[in-house]
Design a protein around this motif. Structure first.
Motif, PDB file in Angstrom:
ATOM      1  N   UNK A 201       0.872  -4.617  -8.631  1.00 39.84           N
ATOM      2  CA  UNK A 201       2.118  -4.766  -7.883  1.00 39.84           C
ATOM      3  C   UNK A 201       2.106  -6.043  -7.043  1.00 39.84           C
ATOM      4  N   UNK A 202       0.942  -6.395  -6.490  1.00 48.06           N
ATOM      5  CA  UNK A 202       0.828  -7.619  -5.700  1.00 48.06           C
ATOM      6  C   UNK A 202       1.164  -8.845  -6.543  1.00 48.06           C
ATOM      7  N   UNK A 203       0.634  -8.904  -7.766  1.00 50.78           N
ATOM      8  CA  UNK A 203       0.908 -10.050  -8.633  1.00 50.78           C
ATOM      9  C   UNK A 203       2.385 -10.103  -9.038  1.00 50.78           C
ATOM     10  N   UNK A 204       2.975  -8.945  -9.324  1.00 47.82           N
ATOM     11  CA  UNK A 204       4.405  -8.904  -9.694  1.00 47.82           C
ATOM     12  C   UNK A 204       5.258  -9.433  -8.539  1.00 47.82           C
ATOM     13  N   UNK A 205       4.959  -8.979  -7.328  1.00 47.97           N
ATOM     14  CA  UNK A 205       5.732  -9.420  -6.166  1.00 47.97           C
ATOM     15  C   UNK A 205       5.592 -10.922  -5.949  1.00 47.97           C
TER      16      UNK A 205
ATOM     17  N   UNK B  79       1.991 -18.130 -14.760  1.00 53.77           N
ATOM     18  CA  UNK B  79       1.346 -17.555 -15.959  1.00 53.77           C
ATOM     19  C   UNK B  79      -0.001 -16.928 -15.615  1.00 53.77           C
ATOM     20  N   UNK B  80      -0.736 -17.546 -14.704  1.00 54.82           N
ATOM     21  CA  UNK B  80      -2.023 -16.981 -14.297  1.00 54.82           C
ATOM     22  C   UNK B  80      -1.822 -15.644 -13.581  1.00 54.82           C
ATOM     23  N   UNK B  81      -0.811 -15.572 -12.725  1.00 54.97           N
ATOM     24  CA  UNK B  81      -0.522 -14.297 -12.050  1.00 54.97           C
ATOM     25  C   UNK B  81      -0.106 -13.229 -13.059  1.00 54.97           C
ATOM     26  N   UNK B  82       0.662 -13.625 -14.067  1.00 52.98           N
ATOM     27  CA  UNK B  82       1.058 -12.660 -15.100  1.00 52.98           C
ATOM     28  C   UNK B  82      -0.161 -12.143 -15.849  1.00 52.98           C
ATOM     29  N   UNK B  83      -1.110 -13.032 -16.112  1.00 56.77           N
ATOM     30  CA  UNK B  83      -2.330 -12.597 -16.794  1.00 56.77           C
ATOM     31  C   UNK B  83      -3.112 -11.616 -15.940  1.00 56.77           C
ATOM     32  N   UNK B  84      -3.221 -11.900 -14.634  1.00 55.36           N
ATOM     33  CA  UNK B  84      -3.929 -11.002 -13.731  1.00 55.36           C
ATOM     34  C   UNK B  84      -3.235  -9.648 -13.631  1.00 55.36           C
TER      35      UNK B  84
ATOM     36  N   UNK C  97       0.813  -1.208   0.000  1.00 56.93           N
ATOM     37  CA  UNK C  97       0.000   0.000   0.000  1.00 56.93           C
ATOM     38  C   UNK C  97       0.849   1.262   0.000  1.00 56.93           C
ATOM     39  N   UNK C  98       1.979   1.243   0.723  1.00 56.37           N
ATOM     40  CA  UNK C  98       2.794   2.449   0.828  1.00 56.37           C
ATOM     41  C   UNK C  98       4.207   2.227   0.280  1.00 56.37           C
ATOM     42  N   UNK C  99       4.417   1.179  -0.482  1.00 59.16           N
ATOM     43  CA  UNK C  99       5.753   0.872  -0.965  1.00 59.16           C
ATOM     44  C   UNK C  99       5.765   0.834  -2.482  1.00 59.16           C
ATOM     45  N   UNK C 100       6.902   1.249  -3.057  1.00 62.27           N
ATOM     46  CA  UNK C 100       7.060   1.165  -4.499  1.00 62.27           C
ATOM     47  C   UNK C 100       7.589  -0.214  -4.859  1.00 62.27           C
ATOM     48  N   UNK C 101       7.221  -0.685  -6.058  1.00 59.44           N
ATOM     49  CA  UNK C 101       7.498  -2.062  -6.418  1.00 59.44           C
ATOM     50  C   UNK C 101       8.989  -2.354  -6.481  1.00 59.44           C
ATOM     51  N   UNK C 102       9.811  -1.381  -6.871  1.00 63.88           N
ATOM     52  CA  UNK C 102      11.256  -1.632  -6.922  1.00 63.88           C
ATOM     53  C   UNK C 102      11.813  -1.887  -5.524  1.00 63.88           C
ATOM     54  N   UNK C 103      11.295  -1.171  -4.524  1.00 66.38           N
ATOM     55  CA  UNK C 103      11.747  -1.386  -3.150  1.00 66.38           C
ATOM     56  C   UNK C 103      11.335  -2.769  -2.650  1.00 66.38           C
ATOM     57  N   UNK C 104      10.104  -3.194  -2.992  1.00 65.85           N
ATOM     58  CA  UNK C 104       9.608  -4.506  -2.565  1.00 65.85           C
ATOM     59  C   UNK C 104      10.452  -5.621  -3.175  1.00 65.85           C
TER      60      UNK C 104
ATOM     61  N   UNK D 208       8.983 -11.093 -17.032  1.00 59.21           N
ATOM     62  CA  UNK D 208       7.613 -10.585 -17.029  1.00 59.21           C
ATOM     63  C   UNK D 208       7.594  -9.237 -17.741  1.00 59.21           C
ATOM     64  N   UNK D 209       6.755  -9.120 -18.772  1.00 60.70           N
ATOM     65  CA  UNK D 209       6.646  -7.884 -19.542  1.00 60.70           C
ATOM     66  C   UNK D 209       5.288  -7.265 -19.248  1.00 60.70           C
ATOM     67  N   UNK D 210       5.299  -6.030 -18.758  1.00 57.31           N
ATOM     68  CA  UNK D 210       4.066  -5.314 -18.430  1.00 57.31           C
ATOM     69  C   UNK D 210       3.965  -4.050 -19.270  1.00 57.31           C
ATOM     70  N   UNK D 211       2.821  -3.803 -19.895  1.00 55.39           N
ATOM     71  CA  UNK D 211       2.671  -2.542 -20.636  1.00 55.39           C
ATOM     72  C   UNK D 211       2.596  -1.358 -19.686  1.00 55.39           C
ATOM     73  N   UNK D 212       3.123  -0.246 -20.099  1.00 56.14           N
ATOM     74  CA  UNK D 212       3.084   0.975 -19.297  1.00 56.14           C
ATOM     75  C   UNK D 212       1.703   1.612 -19.422  1.00 56.14           C
ATOM     76  N   UNK D 213       1.112   1.966 -18.289  1.00 55.84           N
ATOM     77  CA  UNK D 213      -0.152   2.703 -18.273  1.00 55.84           C
ATOM     78  C   UNK D 213       0.195   4.174 -18.498  1.00 55.84           C
ATOM     79  N   UNK D 214       0.035   4.630 -19.735  1.00 57.35           N
ATOM     80  CA  UNK D 214       0.449   5.989 -20.086  1.00 57.35           C
ATOM     81  C   UNK D 214      -0.285   7.029 -19.259  1.00 57.35           C
ATOM     82  N   UNK D 215      -1.591   6.852 -19.054  1.00 57.22           N
ATOM     83  CA  UNK D 215      -2.375   7.830 -18.317  1.00 57.22           C
ATOM     84  C   UNK D 215      -1.902   7.935 -16.882  1.00 57.22           C
ATOM     85  N   UNK D 216      -1.682   6.772 -16.254  1.00 59.43           N
ATOM     86  CA  UNK D 216      -1.211   6.780 -14.869  1.00 59.43           C
ATOM     87  C   UNK D 216       0.181   7.374 -14.789  1.00 59.43           C
TER      88      UNK D 216
END
Length: 416
Positions: A315-319, A380-385, A276-283, A404-412
């Protein structure tokens, strides 16, 4: 005059609470009925109707208002009329026409028939309701003629005006019914989506429970069983062969340490990762450090960019993907070095876990690899989620790389 059968998808009959502001609609119908009856009566009093004409008008008006107001205000009469809708509309139409005959008033008296017309539109199919409207226009024409209105221009003008009113009211009610059906469909769709979400959540929970059960059976339960067998063998051999008993005890001690490691690994895998309060690179950096401290396997963290924040669910699925990949390395890879990395560009984020372990033949079916099929299927299921794609590269003796390849959310990204 009309068929007895009601429309099967009628929201007012089958689903009376679907029509919004239904009480206001009923009161407007009551008001229209009172005005259409009261104004001609007032005019008649002023013009000096005869006593017989007055009494006849009052009796017929009471019957008409009893039918219409009873339908609009009392549920028992509504149910009775709905079961005999043809009779109800016929009696209402004839009563309205009778009032026209007695009063001969061509301006407001025909307004009385608009109320049963609306009931017909709500209760019957469009075709049946159209025939009711035409029938009521004929009753208006006949009632005015019998009431003494013989000027053709007045007759046809009155009929034309009320034909326009009927068409307008028909269109408005049909729009209201269409909106009611759309609301019903939207509600049904929302309920169905909620049901599917509950089922998906239950399925995910069941799958996680099965995974935990397999983990406990394959590691902890088997380890404890082996320890028990070694201790029993040592107990039996303690008096006649002390040396063999010591070997059994040493083996049990070794198995206990291994099982303890399995328990610690399982607890680490099941532990919640608060993002909730952490960035994914730190996790991910924390995971890499904890993995090295726990296993003793040299682990390198690679990332040189700024703090990277993903949506919590993603971020939860990536971790979890990185966590499961590290557990698989610990259990199967026999690696001396592990690399956990993260980078990004304008289009995608890349997360990878690489080891220099024994690897496997990627051309073989997944179930044939040393890790079995469930782990990779789960990844693979977590990657899909997470909204990304999982890539696995490996060769025997050459280690394994999980990407794991994730598209960038341009708006966010712009909002940040």
């Amino acid at each position: 005059m009309v068929a007895e059968k009601m429309r099967p998808d009628d929201p007012l009959f089958d689903h009376q609470d679907v029509i919004p502001h239904r009480s206001a609609l009923n009161m407007s119908g009551v008001l229209a009925a009172l005005v259409s009856v009261g104004l001609p009566l007032t005019t008649g009093v002023i013009e000096g109707w005869s006593l017989l004409r007055m009494v006849a008008y009052l009796v017929l008006a009471a019957g008409f208002l009893g039918l219409v107001m009873g339908y609009l205000l009392w549920s028992r009469i509504t149910c009775w009329a709905n079961r005999r809708i043809g009779l109800f509309l016929t009696l209402s139409g004839l009563a309205g026409a009778g009032l026209l005959v007695i009063s001969g008033e061509h301006r407001t008296q025909p307004l009385a028939l608009t109320v049963p017309l609306v009931i017909a539109v709500l209760s019957l199919s469009p075709r049946q309701a159209s025939w009711v409207g035409v029938s009521y226009l004929m009753l208006i024409l006949g009632g005015l003629w019998l009431g003494g209105v013989r000027v053709s221009e007045v007759l046809f003008t009155s009929v034309a005006i009320y034909a326009s009113i009927f068409l307008f009211m028909y269109a408005v009610v049909q729009i209201a019914l269409s909106q009611a059906r759309q609301r019903q469909q939207a509600t049904a769709l929302a309920d169905e989506n909620a049901r599917l979400a509950r089922e998906a959540g239950a399925a995910a929970t069941l799958a996680e429970r099965n995974r935990i059960a397999r983990e406990l059976h394959d590691t902890i339960a088997q380890g404890l069983t082996a320890i028990t067998m070694q201790l029993e063998a040592a107990q039996r051999a303690f008096e006649r062969d002390p040396e063999r008993a010591r070997v059994r005890l040493a083996r049990a001690h070794e198995l206990a340490r291994t099982t303890l490691g399995d328990v610690r690994r399982s607890v680490w895998t099941l532990a919640e990762t608060s993002l909730s309060d952490q960035q994914i690179d730190f996790v991910l950096q924390q995971q890499a450090c904890q993995f090295q401290d726990r296993t003793g396997i040299a682990t390198t963290w690679i990332y040189a960019g700024p703090g990277l924040a993903l949506p919590p669910e993603q971020a939860e699925q990536v971790a979890r993907i990185v966590q499961e990949a590290l557990v698989n390395i610990e259990k199967h890879a026999y690696a001396r070095h592990v690399e956990v990395g993260l980078d990004s560009d304008e289009a995608v984020y890349r997360v990878w876990v690489r080891d220099d372990g024994v690897g496997f033949d990627a051309a073989l079916p997944i179930a044939s690899t040393h890790g079995g099929g469930f782990g990779l299927i789960s990844l693979r299921e977590r990657a899909r989620l997470a909204g990304g794609d999982l890539h696995l590269a490996s060769r025997v003796g050459g280690g394994t790389t999980l990407s794991l390849i994730l598209p960038v959310d341009q708006k966010r990204d712009e909002e940040r």
